[in-house]
Every structure is written in structure tokens, then in C-alpha cells.
Motif scaffolding. Sequence first.
Motif, short mmCIF file in Angstrom:
data_model
loop_
_atom_site.label_atom_id
_atom_site.label_comp_id
_atom_site.label_asym_id
_atom_site.label_seq_id
_atom_site.Cartn_x
_atom_site.Cartn_y
_atom_site.Cartn_z
N VAL A 156 -13.05 -21.66 33.43
CA VAL A 156 -13.70 -22.78 34.12
C VAL A 156 -13.81 -23.97 33.18
N ARG A 170 -12.14 -27.57 33.84
CA ARG A 170 -13.04 -28.72 33.91
C ARG A 170 -12.52 -29.84 33.00
N GLU A 171 -12.11 -29.47 31.80
CA GLU A 171 -11.59 -30.47 30.86
C GLU A 171 -10.26 -31.05 31.35
N TRP A 219 -9.13 -31.32 34.47
CA TRP A 219 -9.24 -32.12 35.69
C TRP A 219 -9.96 -33.44 35.44
N TRP A 237 -13.21 -33.38 38.59
CA TRP A 237 -14.14 -32.24 38.62
C TRP A 237 -15.48 -32.69 39.18
N ASP A 238 -16.03 -31.90 40.12
CA ASP A 238 -17.34 -32.21 40.69
C ASP A 238 -18.08 -30.92 40.97
N ASP A 239 -19.25 -31.04 41.61
CA ASP A 239 -20.07 -29.85 41.87
C ASP A 239 -19.34 -28.86 42.76
N GLU A 273 -16.93 -26.96 40.65
CA GLU A 273 -17.66 -26.03 39.78
C GLU A 273 -17.95 -24.73 40.52
N SER A 296 -15.30 -21.32 40.07
CA SER A 296 -15.97 -20.14 39.49
C SER A 296 -15.85 -18.94 40.41
#
Length: 221
Positions: free
Chosen positions: A37, A41-42, A44, A48-50, A53, A57
Motif C-alpha cells: 500500500v 501510495r507513493e 500514484w 491517491w485518496d481516501d 486507501e 488495502s
Amino acid sequence: MTASTTGGIAATTTEDGWLRIPELPQAQREAWVAEVVGELREAWGEAWDDRAELMVSTMLAETIGDRPDAHVVFEVWPFAVPARARVQISMLDAATVPDLQQLGFSLVPYDGAAAGPGLMLVRRSTEAAEDGEGVRLVDWGVLFDDGTHALLVQVDTLPLFFLQRILPGLHGLVVGLEATLPDGRPFRAVPSAHALADPDGEWSALRLRAEGLAGDDAGAR
């Protein structure tokens, strides 16, 4: 199809977004998910957003918890959105490979791979959609056969546009794929017994090239 004991499969990826899925005990899976993850995240960045996330996951937890029984498994995440494809690589007993043409696959010779001459396998279907037009789906793979063992690269069913996006990486993987047999000898395919004389073979190759599913040498004999 029946798995065959093999000395090993060496698979190297050539494009970004390819994630090798390990076989891990339960106690190590949560840490693996957290690590991947973080990498996504790095990669994208601002995309990347909530929602990403939560969904990424959850998807990765399912991935590692339900890893298929294949020798090598990859997931491909080519877009900065929660969407992935799965690629499996296995060594099988050649005698257990089914009649692929009877299963609806188009078979086109696949040349230039380190493992030897192979067959590209393509099967198309359409899934109903709310807009009435339907979604074009594809099953895609490459089979190498030495008469005793078969090395199979299999992409789980996915939309045509998704396959076209990851195809350069698939060809990069397949061309460099190498395997060893239980006695330590390198696996080397011969022209497959499933490559039956097909009067429509050249037409199939042309059609696949037009759809971006085959290289310019597909179907060459």
C-alpha cells in the motif's frame, strides 16, 4: 490440468506496476499489505485518496489471502485507480492440457521466446452492461510444450482495453521466461502438438494483430 514438479521458473518483469505475489503465512500478510500500500501510495501521488486507501488495502488483503495455487503469480496495476489484473505461471504435465481449440481459444504461433516456440491463446466474450453495448472480455495466455511438460502463462479474464494496456509488459515477461526441469536441465519447448493444421490460422493472426493482441510476427511459419 495437473501441476508438475519443476526445478524452478525465472520470471522477470519489464514494465512498472507489476507486483509479484508471494506465498506467505498468515502472520506475515498484514505487514506485506501495508508495505505494498505504501509503495502504491507513493507511485500514484496526487491520484491517491481516501477511497484508494480503503479499496487498495482491501484488494491486497484478498490477493494475499486467496493466492491461486500457481508456481508464480503477479498482479498488474497499470492505472492510478483500484483496478488490477492477475497473471499466473505454472509448469504442468503436458498430457493434462485440454483441447484448447475446443474450449474456444484461437491459437497463434508465438515465436522469439527464450523458452522456445509457443502458442498464444486468445478467447473473446462479451458481458452484458447497463448501456446495452456490453463489455468485451478476453482470456489470454501463452503455452510452451516440450511433449512432457507444459509452461503456461495465463491472464485471468479481463476487459479488452485492460489487456491492451498491459500487453507490452506481458510480452516482456513471456519473451524472457525461463524454467528448469526436475533434473536440472533447462526447459525448452518444441512446436506444440496442439498447433493443429488450421486453414483459418493466418486469418486469426491478422485479426489479433488488428486488435493489438499479437505482434507483427504472430502467425509466421
